[in-house]
Enzyme design. Structure first.
Site, PDB file in Angstrom:
ATOM      1  N   TYR A   1       0.744  -1.238  -0.008  1.00 20.94           N
ATOM      2  CA  TYR A   1      -0.124   0.027   0.114  1.00 20.94           C
ATOM      3  C   TYR A   1       0.905   1.357  -0.021  1.00 20.94           C
ATOM      4  CZ  TYR A   1      -3.723  -3.314   0.940  1.00 20.94           C
ATOM      5  OH  TYR A   1      -4.505  -4.334   0.908  1.00 20.94           O
TER       6      TYR A   1
ATOM      7  N   HIS B   1      -8.920   0.309  -5.991  1.00 20.56           N
ATOM      8  CA  HIS B   1      -8.147  -0.480  -5.254  1.00 20.56           C
ATOM      9  C   HIS B   1      -6.765  -0.112  -5.358  1.00 20.56           C
ATOM     10  CE1 HIS B   1     -11.571  -3.004  -3.905  1.00 20.56           C
ATOM     11  NE2 HIS B   1     -11.711  -3.111  -5.134  1.00 20.56           N
TER      12      HIS B   1
END
Length: 140
Positions: free
Chosen positions: A22, A97
């Site tokens: 991330y 996403h």
């Protein structure tokens, strides 16, 4: 133009959570960059770990905004209720996403919400949010 960004569970930990997947940037820092890049857009931002609160915010913004960027996190793969909330509102939704969910565990390959969204962006990191904003801006 009004665009809502809604982030689901565990996304409050961006910048700290699994940086190999991330990244190291918090969403709050990235959100400031988006606001500077699109000064004509009125943004709202909401993050919650609870499914029902995400649904409430979809209801709240789903008739008053021009677009919604939704990163439903793990609820993407499990929540019929969020899917139904997207179907019930007028505002178009783009599924976002940060990671490429198709390069991860197989259970992440199924999105319950994608069929109710105008599109999906995944695997491009935080830049996916910018691309979603650019789409809505281009739709005018």
């Amino acid at each position: 133009m009004k665009i809502a960004i809604i982030n689901g569970p565990n996304l409050n930990l961006l910048g700290k959570r699994e940086p190999g997947i991330y990244g190291n940037e918090s969403f709050e820092d990235y959100f400031q960059q988006l606001q500077k890049a699109f000064p004509a857009v009125e943004f709202s931002y909401f993050q919650h770990n609870v499914e029902g609160e995400i649904i409430n915010y979809l209801h709240q913004t789903g008739f008053s905004h021009d677009g919604i960027l939704l990163n439903a996190g793990g609820y993407t793969h499990t929540s019929v209720a969020i899917r139904d909330a997207i179907a019930a509102i007028k505002t178009p939704v783009i599924e976002i996403h940060i990671s490429n969910v198709y390069a991860r565990e197989e259970f992440r390959h199924t999105s319950l919400i994608a069929p109710k969204c105008v599109g999906s962006i995944c695997g491009l990191g935080m830049k996916g949010y910018r691309l979603g904003v650019e789409y809505f801006v281009s739709q005018g």
